[in-house]
Structure formats: structure tokens, C-alpha cells
Enzyme design. Structure first.
Site, PDB file in Angstrom:
ATOM      1  N   CYS A  45       0.654  -1.195  -0.041  1.00  0.00           N
ATOM      2  CA  CYS A  45       0.083  -0.122  -0.139  1.00  0.00           C
ATOM      3  C   CYS A  45       0.749   1.443  -0.083  1.00  0.00           C
ATOM      4  CB  CYS A  45      -0.835  -0.009   1.214  1.00  0.00           C
ATOM      5  SG  CYS A  45      -1.914   1.562   1.439  1.00  0.00           S
ATOM      6  N   CYS A  50      -1.499   1.617  -3.287  1.00  0.00           N
ATOM      7  CA  CYS A  50      -2.315   2.675  -2.864  1.00  0.00           C
ATOM      8  C   CYS A  50      -1.769   4.143  -3.069  1.00  0.00           C
ATOM      9  CB  CYS A  50      -3.217   2.530  -1.877  1.00  0.00           C
ATOM     10  SG  CYS A  50      -3.512   0.591  -1.270  1.00  0.00           S
ATOM     11  N   LYS A  53       0.098   5.410  -6.153  1.00  0.00           N
ATOM     12  CA  LYS A  53      -0.943   5.395  -7.336  1.00  0.00           C
ATOM     13  C   LYS A  53      -1.974   6.347  -7.105  1.00  0.00           C
ATOM     14  CE  LYS A  53      -4.559   4.075  -6.670  1.00  0.00           C
ATOM     15  NZ  LYS A  53      -4.946   2.744  -6.335  1.00  0.00           N
ATOM     16  N   TYR A 184      -8.712  -3.735 -11.364  1.00  0.00           N
ATOM     17  CA  TYR A 184      -8.501  -2.592 -10.687  1.00  0.00           C
ATOM     18  C   TYR A 184      -7.212  -1.642 -11.394  1.00  0.00           C
ATOM     19  CZ  TYR A 184     -11.243  -3.274  -6.446  1.00  0.00           C
ATOM     20  OH  TYR A 184     -12.343  -3.463  -5.466  1.00  0.00           O
ATOM     21  N   GLU A 188      -6.929   1.433 -13.619  1.00  0.00           N
ATOM     22  CA  GLU A 188      -6.552   2.722 -13.132  1.00  0.00           C
ATOM     23  C   GLU A 188      -5.210   3.168 -13.735  1.00  0.00           C
ATOM     24  OE1 GLU A 188      -7.826   2.065  -8.454  1.00  0.00           O
ATOM     25  OE2 GLU A 188      -5.842   1.667  -8.976  1.00  0.00           O
ATOM     26  N   HIS A 442     -27.293  20.745  -1.380  1.00  0.00           N
ATOM     27  CA  HIS A 442     -27.229  21.258  -2.639  1.00  0.00           C
ATOM     28  C   HIS A 442     -26.331  22.538  -2.863  1.00  0.00           C
ATOM     29  CE1 HIS A 442     -29.318  22.480  -6.441  1.00  0.00           C
ATOM     30  NE2 HIS A 442     -29.407  23.506  -6.073  1.00  0.00           N
ATOM     31  N   GLU A 447     -26.002  14.661  -4.315  1.00  0.00           N
ATOM     32  CA  GLU A 447     -27.404  14.835  -3.604  1.00  0.00           C
ATOM     33  C   GLU A 447     -28.524  13.834  -4.451  1.00  0.00           C
ATOM     34  OE1 GLU A 447     -29.466  18.720  -4.684  1.00  0.00           O
ATOM     35  OE2 GLU A 447     -27.775  19.210  -5.786  1.00  0.00           O
TER      36      GLU A 447
END
Ligand code: NDP
Length: 461
Positions: A45, A50, A53, A184, A188, A442, A447
Site C-alpha cells: 500500500c 495505493c 498510485k 483495478y 487505473e 445542494h 444529492e
């Protein structure tokens, strides 16, 4: 004072996300803990996953942001990109984080060995660098995984390819890149490099990328790759890679060939158990070399446990961390609990990104009978002025019988941030009515998740 039967109460093999968390929690609970890491603290990681990346995702997005800023009145002069400069910054941050892992562990009282550990027997490990032997009452295997590549017999020329391990070491960008895979990592990095101006071709053996994700998400990501300028070739695989005067030539099973300067294999990962000596300790391995464990992360040997990617359950950093934490609380903290592998929110950092929690529409139909679907696709407000045609997609998968929301799927900017919050609702068992009762924020894209009122009905032809 009674003498310890072993050098350590707990010895952890591997200094990645799962191992470090387990070691720290056990040490804080008063256990004498040792940890061996053969490469760098932080594991996949932090060092080559992660974290770097995500920096690459950020840098690749800037180009598009700069171009699109014109629609908001900005005029930017000469734009250029220096990959070596970016990479130096990225590596400095990785170094900083790796040092923090090391520091935190030591300040919790654990002893860290920069060495490789291999089993001699169920309680004894040999540190191969120093030759030292250590014994422990309990041992945790947290050695993670590594990119898998076919052998040169299976794929001649595979030695010319790189994997996600090497991608962070590039000093310059190639002009042309071919990526194998549709998971993945392939998705990516296809977006990262396309965003940085590289001509990217993605070769996937299936029909639509991201197998296992909701079908609408897969289609949206597949289309997104093409919109980003990635050439996507499906239903074929590499048969050989040759070095030519014009760079690498990738031959495909469908008879075509693609030229590239860099070829990246992103066709899955495998558990790091080679040479670990699991057989000497009575630790059983599964068909793909992963350590077989039960819900409590217990292996076949009574005093040996395993967490994270080496167990090949759900290969995500936060999962490894929770598995490690649960193990340490249970075995050393007097607080038994086990990791719940359901409803884990996850993100794919495609551009735009995917955020998903719960199950896909097809899985819901298979497992839960009648299902209501709510979905929407819209051009987010930000894109109205900047010429960006990218749309945001959202979908709720709802069980008809009790209106429980079984899945939330988003493809759009900030989907990862949204799904973290939606994940709480899904984990709590929220119903569609709970979503409807929640007031919208908003103006935002999120939303829409609480304002979808009309059930989606398949078009009747
Ligand atoms: P994945 O398992 O996600 O994808 C592997 C891809 O390679 C699939 O598309 C698969 O096709 C294809 N493939 C497998 N074998 C072959 C073959 N022999 N020839 C051609 N294609 C093949 O692996 P990744 O390496 O992308 O990622 C590994 C794991 O790491 C992920 O599953 C995820 O858990 C984790 N990860 C998480 C990230 C995140 O949280 N954002 C980022 C990166 C990784 P098929 O679909 O047909 O099986």
C-alpha cells in the site's frame, strides 16, 4: 518473574498494513512483539500500491483540469509536465510514510528486524540475512502479495514487460504503452497514463472490464476508457512480445499486433508464500499459494495466524488492517471480534472514479428475488461550463420485499468520497425510505443519491 518460554509472545512476518497494525495493537496490549520486514516498512500500500498510485492519479488529472479551466475564464500559458520532478516528490512522500510506520511500531514497543523470516518449525523462525533464529508463542503471517505474470514458456517475451511494482520507478514517460488486464490495476493505470498524454492500449480477455462489479458500472467504466482516448481491445490475450527496432511488438491471439515502448502486465496478484517454509510449520496453503485461514484468521497450525493479501480473501488495505486489528484484540487484548467481510466499500480510481458498496444488480436478483432499481446519469454542474462531456452515473439496488438498500454504485468525480458515507448507511441496513428521508446537500452531485424517486423499468420494445 517467570521466564518466557519463547523469545517473543508474537512475531509478525511482514511490515505492511495488516502486519504493522497487528504488531502495534498486540504490543500496546503488553505483548512482547517482534516483526521482520525484508524490503521496506509499509508494504504494498505505502511503497508500491495505493499511496503512490493515488499521487499518479492526482498528477494525471491536472492536465485535464488545466485544459478545462479555459471554460471558466482562465487562460494558461505554456503547459509542460516533468515526470521526474513529480516522481521525486512522490517518492519523498512514500519515504516519509514508510519512516512513520517504522517509528510508530518501535514507539509501541515492538522490535523491528530488517530481514526476511522463514519457518524452521511452528514456533521457530530463521532470519535469513543475519542467520539468527527467533522463537515465538504466536506467529502472524502478513507477507502480502505480488504481481503475477505468466512464465516465459506461457508467454514468450514476458521478460520485456513491467508490472505495477516498476511503474513507480519510471523517470520518463513512454510514448506508447500497452496494458494487459481489465481489473483495478489495469483500468487505473490506463487512465493515469492516458491523462499524462501517453498513447495507451488496453488488452482485456473478457468483453467488459471490471468483472465482478455491477454491470452498469462496468459499462460506464468501459466507455470512460474509450472517452479518455484509451484504445480498448477485448476478447483476446497476448501470445508473445518481441523486441523490434520500433520498440516492443505485442502479438495478440486474434492475429493483430500492437506496438509499444512499455508493456505492463496487470493480470492479477499472488500470495507471497514462496520459500516461507509453511510446510515445516503445518500451515496449509490453498490452490493459488495463499494461506488458508478461518474467520478468525487461524491457519491449520494452532499458534499461527495470517491476515491481508497473503490469505487472498478481500485484497484491500483497510481489510488487512481490520483483520490484523481483530487478530491482535482477540489474541492479546482480551476483546475477541472478527472481520466482517460483507458490505466493504471500495473505489476504483479510474477517471472518473468508481465508488461501490454492497452487491451488484445481478447478484441481488440471484440471491434476493425481486429487486427495485433506481438509476440516473447526468452531466455534473461543473462540466456545464468547461466542455467536459463526462457524465456521472448512480445506481441503487433495493430489495423489493423490505426496501433495504443492498447496493450503491457511483461512477463520477469524488465517487470514492461519496461511497465512504453511503457505506455507513448500507452497513446499518438503511432502506430506500431512509435515503428518501435524508435531506439533499445542494448544489452537489451526491444529492442525486437521495433524490432518485422513480423506479427504473427496462424499456419494453
Ligand atoms: P484483478 O484480479 O482485479 O484483475 C486481474 C485482471 O487480469 C482481470 O481483468 C483478469 O481477467 C485478467 N487476467 C487474469 N489472468 C489473465 C491471463 N492469464 N491472461 C489475461 N488476462 C488475465 O487484479 P489486479 O492485478 O488488477 O488487482 C489485484 C487486486 O488488488 C484487486 O483485486 C484489488 O483487490 C486490489 N487493488 C485495489 C485497488 C483499489 O482499492 N483501488 C487498486 C489496485 C488493486 P478476468 O476479469 O477475465 O478474470
Amino acid at each position: 518473574m517467570t521466564e518466557r518460554a519463547y523469545d517473543f509472545d508474537l512475531f509478525v512476518i511482514g511490515g505492511g498494513s495488516g502486519g504493522v497494525r497487528a504488531a502495534r495493537i498486540a504490543a500496546q496490549a503488553g505483548a512482547k512483539v517482534g516483526l521482520a520486514e525484508e524490503y521496506r516498512m509499509g508494504g504494498t500500500c505505502v511503497i508500491r500500491g495505493c499511496v503512490p498510485k493515488k499521487f499518479m492519479v492526482y498528477t494525471s488529472k491536472y492536465g485535464k483540469e488545466i485544459r478545462h479551466s479555459a471554460g471558466y475564464g482562465w487562460s494558461v500559458g505554456d503547459v509542460s509536465y516533468d515526470h521526474a520532478k513529480f516522481a521525486a516528490g512522490m517518492r519523498a512522500e512514500v519515504d516519509r510514510l514508510s519512516a512513520i510506520y517504522d517509528r510508530n511500531l518501535k514507539s509501541a514497543g515492538a522490535e523491528v528486524f530488517n530481514d526476511r523470516a522463514e519457518f524452521e518449525d511452528a514456533h521457530t523462525l530463521r532470519l535469513t540475512g543475519s542467520g539468527q533464529t527467533v522463537t515465538a508463542g504466536k506467529i502472524l503471517i502478513a507477507t502480502g502479495g505480488r504481481p503475477w505474470r505468466p512464465s516465459p514458456e506461457e508467454l514468450p517475451g514476458v521478460e520485456h514487460t513491467i508490472t505495477s511494482n516498476e511503474v513507480f520507478e519510471m523517470e520518463t514517460l513512454p510514448e506508447r504503452m500497452v496494458i494487459a488486464g481489465g481489473g483495478y490495476i489495469a483500468v487505473e493505470f490506463a487512465h493515469v497514463f492516458a491523462g499524462l498524454g501517453v498513447e495507451v492500449c488496453l488488452v482485456y480477455r473478457g468483453e467488459t472490464v471490471l468483472r465482478g462489479f455491477d454491470e452498469d458500472v462496468r459499462l460506464a467504466v468501459h466507455e470512460g476508457l474509450k472517452e479518455a482516448g484509451v484504445r480498448v481491445i477485448t476478447k483476446t490475450v497476448f501470445t508473445r512480445i518481441e523486441m523490434t527496432d520500433d520498440g516492443l511488438c505485442v502479438k495478440l491471439e486474434n492475429g493483430h499486433e500492437v506496438k509499444a515502448d512499455v508493456v505492463m502486465m496487470a493480470v492479477g496478484r499472488q500470495a507471497n508464500t514462496d520459500g516461507l517454509g509453511c510446510e515445516k510449520a503445518g500451515v496449509r496453503l490453498g490452490a493459488r499459494g495463499e494461506v488458508a485461514v478461518d474467520d478468525w484468521s487461524r491457519t491449520g497450525a494452532a499458534n499461527i495466524f495470517a491476515v491481508g493479501d497473503v490469505t487472498d480473501r478481500v485484497n484491500l488495505t483497510p481489510v488487512a488492517i481490520r483483520e490484523g486489528h481483530a487478530f491482535a484484540d482477540t489474541e492479546f487484548g482480551g476483546k475477541p471480534w472478527k472481520m466482517d467481510h460483507t458490505d466493504i466499500p471500495t473505489a476504483v480510481f479510474s477517471q472518473p472514479e468508481v465508488g461501490t458498496v454492497g452487491i451488484s444488480e445481478s447478484q441481488a436478483r440471484r440471491e434476493h428475488g425481486e429487486i427495485d432499481i433506481y438509476k440516473t446519469k447526468f452531466r455534473p454542474m461543473k462540466n456545464m461550463l468547461n466542455g467536459d462531456q463526462t457524465r456521472t452515473f448512480m445506481k441503487l439496488v433495493v430489495r423489493a420485499s423490505d426496501q433495504r438498500v443492498l447496493g450503491v454504485h457511483v461512477v463520477g468525480d469524488d465517487a470514492a468520497e461519496m461511497i465512504q458515507m453511503a457505506g455507513i448507511a448500507v452497513k446499518m441496513g438503511a432502506t430506500k425510505d431512509d435515503f428518501d428521508r435524508t435531506c439533499a446537500v445542494h448544489p452537489s452531485a451526491a444529492e442525486e443519491l437521495v433524490t432518485m424517486r422513480t423506479k427504473w423499468l427496462p424499456e419494453v420494445v
